[in-house]
Design a protein around this motif. Structure first.
Motif, PDB file in Angstrom:
ATOM      1  N   UNK A  49       0.699   7.804 -27.474  1.00 61.84           N
ATOM      2  CA  UNK A  49       2.107   7.461 -27.269  1.00 61.84           C
ATOM      3  C   UNK A  49       2.896   8.591 -26.628  1.00 61.84           C
ATOM      4  N   UNK A  50       2.262   9.745 -26.367  1.00 61.38           N
ATOM      5  CA  UNK A  50       2.964  10.861 -25.720  1.00 61.38           C
ATOM      6  C   UNK A  50       3.327  10.495 -24.286  1.00 61.38           C
ATOM      7  N   UNK A  51       4.371  11.159 -23.788  1.00 65.76           N
ATOM      8  CA  UNK A  51       4.836  10.906 -22.424  1.00 65.76           C
ATOM      9  C   UNK A  51       4.722  12.179 -21.602  1.00 65.76           C
ATOM     10  N   UNK A  52       4.345  12.021 -20.336  1.00 63.24           N
ATOM     11  CA  UNK A  52       4.127  13.163 -19.455  1.00 63.24           C
ATOM     12  C   UNK A  52       4.755  12.888 -18.098  1.00 63.24           C
ATOM     13  N   UNK A  53       5.432  13.916 -17.562  1.00 63.04           N
ATOM     14  CA  UNK A  53       5.950  13.884 -16.199  1.00 63.04           C
ATOM     15  C   UNK A  53       5.379  15.049 -15.416  1.00 63.04           C
ATOM     16  N   UNK A  54       5.366  14.946 -14.079  1.00 61.98           N
ATOM     17  CA  UNK A  54       4.776  15.994 -13.238  1.00 61.98           C
ATOM     18  C   UNK A  54       5.764  16.362 -12.137  1.00 61.98           C
ATOM     19  N   UNK A  55       6.069  17.653 -12.052  1.00 58.39           N
ATOM     20  CA  UNK A  55       6.945  18.186 -11.015  1.00 58.39           C
ATOM     21  C   UNK A  55       6.164  19.243 -10.244  1.00 58.39           C
ATOM     22  N   UNK A  56       6.144  19.124  -8.923  1.00 59.13           N
ATOM     23  CA  UNK A  56       5.467  20.093  -8.064  1.00 59.13           C
ATOM     24  C   UNK A  56       6.513  20.905  -7.306  1.00 59.13           C
ATOM     25  N   UNK A  57       6.286  22.199  -7.174  1.00 52.87           N
ATOM     26  CA  UNK A  57       7.191  23.010  -6.355  1.00 52.87           C
ATOM     27  C   UNK A  57       6.364  23.908  -5.439  1.00 52.87           C
TER      28      UNK A  57
END
Length: 686
Positions: free
Chosen positions: A42-50
């Motif tokens: 049920x965990x949530x993950x987002x991904x940001x690239x720089x």
């Protein structure tokens, strides 16, 4: 958000300085997602690239700026889409600004959850090698303070992993490090620096384990001096996830089939095989020698030791008196009760006094009421190097006398001078050990805190592959995991002359395993005082091996009462002719038989037991299992009903039975036959 649910945003630097380790970044983040799919679905993950050429984030659209920061995956419940987004990381073309990435990730969490309390985390992976843009107002330090205040307000934490190869350092990096450590000083971030791809794999904690106290209560220093402490596990073995039994009996068309396997056990009587024995008619039994002793649940509860819950200080001792290799089980951390200033001061005072005096504390621990055992352990002071982190103790369980194993190994000094290493050989061996040192001066390879378990890493990777391709084969080992499981090829290539020198210093030859012919087939032994019919010169190879197993001592022709085992081993080592082993075995058999026949009230049992152990060991080494097995059968048949019957119960309790084919290839006794020897003989006599 639920208490055990976590929301995480991965902030990944894909700029040019990270291209060399981008594969490791993919691996570590993929492992994190794989573990969440197993343990925290049920965990949530987002991904940001720089560091990307493109710019794609909400702040850039609304306010402008925040260039070269791209949201590759919105915050969602982990699924296959999250894993795919990590596998398609682009190679960035511009230096990344990690502060912009932190602001974008923070904005995503606040937009998604607002003021909702829960576990929210940012994870920044960067090289932090390039200068950051100047903020529109104020300084970079002011910008960090503003971001940290927002993180505190929304209870958001951050993990910073800085990858930088050894020797790379300049003024820009110093400034970036100072900004990152400013987050740490504000108690919103944890910063670690790694210098190798392998360490990078272990820097991110890929599974979030909920901290649970092992004990909450008093550390009793004396009857009128008690300190409130909490105890947590500091280290614990990470095990494989539980594998579920899966049934394929359900029809493929049934979409709602659970494929669950249920296991039921039935206990049946030996006398009546068709009758099922109900639970109220079953009782546990414990082996005691050759017999089984039944003990009921009520009796077992009555004899159980039931200590009171608590931790008591028994005393202090020098740190040097506690050996590091005696530490057992997991490590626990003793901390003062949170929020209690007086207790924090007391723990700190004791810990610092112990540190100054080089002392450790011995404590008796019972973690919970009704616990069936007591743990004795050692408290070692842990003096904090961070201002806002209080001092504490580390706790290690110590062994009782029964837990310690004493193994005696023969020294080179006991060998003849011809078998001892020369100075050249000793130096070559020393150089090999130094060459493979994992902690050379100024650098440590495979740091425990940053070295992942290669077995678990490979398991989760293969589990993900099998979920997508059921018929997939096991892929080859990843290059970073090879650095954990195999010697470093760079070190081996660099130190090739030392390895070659080791080979030149010793005579290396193949040692093929040969099956030795049975003694009675090749020898014609006529008697204790007769000459052997055939003799042969002892080989150098044979004497060299057996000189280690049986030390060469003075010539002994018979077994005496003073040191029978030593006399027996000396006879085996002598080998003046080919019949000597046979003679030694027969002499030991005669001596052991005489010991038992002349025993009164068990006075010779201990010496006879030592003789049996020595004889059995020798017959295994000399590949003469039939000699021992026949001797044991004969003497048991002769004496089992006499005054020394109890001696055979002693042999059984020490697991001294027939030599099985698992121990000696020439034996015709299976392991089951050896195990049941005494039971079978006793049943036959009834």
């Amino acid at each position: 958000m639920a208490r055990n649910k976590e929301a995480m945003v991965l902030l990944l630097d894909v700029g040019p300085s990270m291209h060399g380790v981008l594969q490791e970044v993919k691996n570590i983040c993929s492992t994190l997602v794989h573990k969440k799919l197993v343990h925290n679905r049920s965990d949530e993950v987002g991904i940001v690239l720089f560091g990307t050429k493109e710019t794609c984030n909400e702040l850039a659209k609304e306010l402008g700026g925040y260039k070269h920061v791209m949201v590759a995956h919105d915050i969602k419940v982990v699924d296959e889409g999250t894993a795919r987004a990590l596998q398609n990381l682009p190679l960035g073309t511009v230096p990344g600004d990690f502060l912009d990435a932190v602001v974008v990730g923070l904005d995503m969490l606040i937009r998604k959850f607002g003021n909702t309390k829960g576990k929210q985390r940012l994870c920044l992976i960067t090289s932090a090698q390039h200068p950051l843009r100047d903020p529109p107002e104020g300084t970079k330090e002011d910008q960090v303070d503003t971001i940290a205040d927002q993180m505190k307000r929304h209870d958001i934490k951050m993990n910073c992993i800085v990858f930088r190869e050894q020797g790379v350092h300049n003024a820009v990096m110093e400034e970036n490090d100072r900004l990152l450590y400013q987050f740490r000083d504000k108690s919103v971030a944890k910063v670690v620096q790694v210098d190798s791809p392998t360490s990078l794999l272990g820097a991110l904690k890929t599974r979030n384990v909920l901290p649970v106290t092992v004990f909450r209560g008093d550390l009793e220093v004396s009857s009128n001096f008690k300190i409130k402490v909490w105890v947590y596990k500091k280290t614990s073995e990470e095990k494989f996830p539980t594998l579920k039994k899966y049934s394929d009996k359900a029809p493929p068309s049934d979409k709602f089939a659970s494929h669950e396997v249920k296991v039921d056990y039935e206990y049946k009587s030996v006398i009546e095989p068709d009758k099922v024995v109900p639970p109220d008619q079953r009782i546990k039994g414990y082996l005691y020698g050759p017999q089984v002793v039944p003990i009921s649940s009520a009796e077992w509860e009555a004899v159980k030791f039931k200590p009171e819950k608590g931790v008591k200080l028994l005393g202090f001792t020098d740190r040097s008196s506690i050996l590091r290799h005696h530490f057992m089980k997991d490590v626990c951390s003793f901390i003062s009760e949170p929020g209690n200033t007086k207790v924090t001061l007391a723990v700190s005072a004791i810990a610092r006094a112990m540190q100054q005096m080089n002392k450790v504390a011995i404590v008796r621990c019972v973690w919970r009421q009704g616990q069936g055992n007591v743990a004795f352990g050692v408290l070692t002071p842990n003096i904090s190097s961070v201002n806002n982190v209080p001092d504490s103790f580390y706790f290690n369980v110590l062994p009782f006398a029964e837990d310690i194993r004493e193994f005696q190994f023969r020294s080179f000094s006991s060998l003849p001078s011809s078998s001892q290493p020369t100075e050249e050989q000793q130096e070559a061996a020393d150089n090999l050990v130094k060459m493979l040192d994992l902690a050379p001066a100024g650098r440590e390879v495979l740091k425990p805190n940053f070295t992942p378990n290669p077995v678990l890493e490979r398991f989760y990777s293969y589990l993900d592959l099998k979920a997508k391709q059921p018929d997939a084969n096991v892929p080859p080992l990843d290059r970073c995991l090879k650095r954990i499981t195999e010697p470093d090829p760079v070190v081996i290539d660099h130190q090739t002359p030392l390895i070659q020198n080791l080979g030149k210093s010793f005579e290396l030859k193949e040692n093929p395993k040969k099956k030795k012919a049975r003694t009675q087939d090749k020898l014609a032994y006529t008697g204790g005082n007769d000459q052997a019919k055939s003799t042969e010169e002892p080989s150098v190879e044979k004497d060299g091996i057996l000189g280690v197993l049986y030390p060469q001592t003075e010539d002994v022709g018979e077994i005496g009462d003073l040191n029978p085992v030593q006399d027996f081993e000396a006879m085996l080592a002598k080998r003046s002719n080919s019949t000597w082993v046979q003679k030694a075995i027969e002499e030991m058999q005669k001596y052991t038989t005489a010991l038992l026949e002349n025993s009164r009230d068990g006075d010779n049992y201990q010496k006879a037991l030592e003789c049996f152990v020595a004889l059995r060991k020798a017959c295994i080494i000399e590949q003469e299992p039939q000699e021992f097995n026949q001797f044991l059968k004969n003497i048991y048949e002769r004496l089992k009903t006499g005054d020394v019957a109890n001696f055979f119960h002693l042999l059984s309790s020490k697991n001294i039975s027939l030599i099985s084919e698992e121990e000696a290839a020439d034996s015709n006794v299976t392991e089951e036959m050896a195990r049941r020897f005494y039971l079978k003989q006793e049943a036959a006599s009834q």
